[in-house]
Design an enzyme around this catalytic site. Structure first.
Site, PDB file in Angstrom:
ATOM      1  N   ASP A  95      66.908  82.377  22.655  1.00 18.00           N
ATOM      2  CA  ASP A  95      65.659  82.390  21.892  1.00 18.00           C
ATOM      3  C   ASP A  95      65.894  81.638  20.591  1.00 18.00           C
ATOM      4  OD1 ASP A  95      63.127  82.866  21.016  1.00 18.00           O
ATOM      5  OD2 ASP A  95      63.296  85.052  20.960  1.00 18.00           O
ATOM      6  N   ILE A  96      65.661  80.323  20.639  1.00 17.69           N
ATOM      7  CA  ILE A  96      65.972  79.467  19.498  1.00 17.69           C
ATOM      8  C   ILE A  96      64.722  78.844  18.874  1.00 17.69           C
ATOM      9  CG2 ILE A  96      68.285  78.984  20.405  1.00 17.69           C
ATOM     10  CD1 ILE A  96      67.219  76.211  21.267  1.00 17.69           C
ATOM     11  N   LYS A  97      63.620  78.813  19.617  1.00 17.57           N
ATOM     12  CA  LYS A  97      62.315  78.318  19.147  1.00 17.57           C
ATOM     13  C   LYS A  97      62.403  76.998  18.384  1.00 17.57           C
ATOM     14  CE  LYS A  97      60.002  82.821  18.974  1.00 17.57           C
ATOM     15  NZ  LYS A  97      61.148  83.730  19.260  1.00 17.57           N
ATOM     16  N   ARG A  98      63.117  76.051  18.956  1.00 22.55           N
ATOM     17  CA  ARG A  98      63.248  74.749  18.309  1.00 22.55           C
ATOM     18  C   ARG A  98      62.003  73.897  18.574  1.00 22.55           C
ATOM     19  NH1 ARG A  98      67.005  77.545  16.219  1.00 22.55           N
ATOM     20  NH2 ARG A  98      69.147  76.786  16.193  1.00 22.55           N
ATOM     21  N   THR A 123      63.756  78.848  24.357  1.00 26.47           N
ATOM     22  CA  THR A 123      62.386  78.869  23.847  1.00 26.47           C
ATOM     23  C   THR A 123      62.189  77.673  22.924  1.00 26.47           C
ATOM     24  OG1 THR A 123      63.034  80.326  22.018  1.00 26.47           O
ATOM     25  CG2 THR A 123      62.160  81.367  24.011  1.00 26.47           C
TER      26      THR A 123
END
Length: 282
Positions: A95-98, A123
């Site tokens: 879950d890094i939401k880059r 993510t």
């Protein structure tokens, strides 16, 4: 395809994703007082949870921010955790939401689809357009990597932007349409493609609208438990079959608090997963 494997795990075990959003204060006393490094304490905690829940759940999600906050020691724990999950044959979501321009996105892809931080699915934030998504394609060509892109998140203030009207339609629906379009050429045996969507259980009516627009999209579903999402909401969404994994973090990894500070803490972790499973699928 990794999404096919995730779908299969959901049906074999449960559609539960355990979120390892680990903080030092979540650790039981026996671990906090051990004469070891921070990275070893965190990893031992995560490992014990993984070992005691992997037979019940579809996958694990590791939110990198909690590890970055601890500096190098935290990132060591993150790396060891994601490697351990994959060694056990389980799927791990980073879950890094880059979300950035293509050259930077390519570097993020290299960092999280290979090397010390390699995971199966990450993510991503699509709000810079297809340039922020396309660099991951090289890693997804072999079908062993996938994305979950943000569509409608579970937090209350998601409405600030995601529910704005754009040409007579809510912005989150515009994003959902792009999610469908960008993944339409990669539909696997399960009927789902390799670009999934993040949609919060805290907005069940909007979720059903998105699902209707994106019948081939598999979802990562936050918002269960502590944020207010309920099992009855998921039962409505899952009419016709499982179409996503439901994440729970604090509700599982802090289940021992007030009950145990010893090595038997994982008994309460496992009980929390079983209770969640009963709530979701009965």
């Amino acid at each position: 395809m990794i999404i096919d494997k995730l779908y299969e795990e959901c049906n074999k075990k449960s559609p539960i994703c355990v979120g390892l959003d680990t903080k030092i204060e979540y650790l039981p006393k026996f671990l906090r007082e051990e004469d070891t490094s921070v990275s070893e304490k965190i990893f031992t905690f995560n490992k014990m949870i993984i070992d005691n829940t992997s037979d019940l759940v579809a996958c694990f999600k590791v939110q990198i921010a909690f590890y970055e906050a601890l500096g190098i020691e935290g990132l060591k724990a993150y790396s060891k955790t994601v490697k351990y999950i994959r060694e056990k044959g389980k799927i791990v979501i980073g879950d890094i939401k880059r979300g950035d321009i293509s050259s930077t996105a390519k570097a993020y892809a290299d960092a999280h689809f290979s090397g010390d931080f390699e995971v199966d699915i990450i993510t991503v934030n699509p709000y810079m357009g297809v340039d922020s998504i396309s660099p991951y394609e090289d890693y997804m060509k072999n079908d062993d990597k996938a994305l979950f892109m943000l569509i409608h998140t579970s937090n209350k203030s998601s409405k600030d932007f995601q529910e704005l009207e754009v040409s007579g339609e809510k912005l989150y629906m515009k994003v959902a349409e792009k999610c469908k379009t960008w993944g339409e050429n990669s539909i696997g045996e399960s009927g789902f493609n390799r670009i999934g969507g993040v949609v919060g259980l805290t907005f069940p009516e909007e979720f059903l609208e998105i699902k209707k627009e994106c019948p081939n999209t598999f979802f990562l579903i936050p918002g269960y438990g502590a944020q207010g999402g309920k099992g009855k909401d998921i039962k409505e969404i899952f009419k016709g079959g499982v179409c996503g994994v439901i994440n729970s973090s604090r509700g599982i990894i802090t289940a021992h608090k007030g009950k145990s500070e010893d090595e038997d803490f994982v008994k309460y972790t496992r009980e929390a997963v079983i209770s969640m499973k009963d709530d979701l699928i009965g």
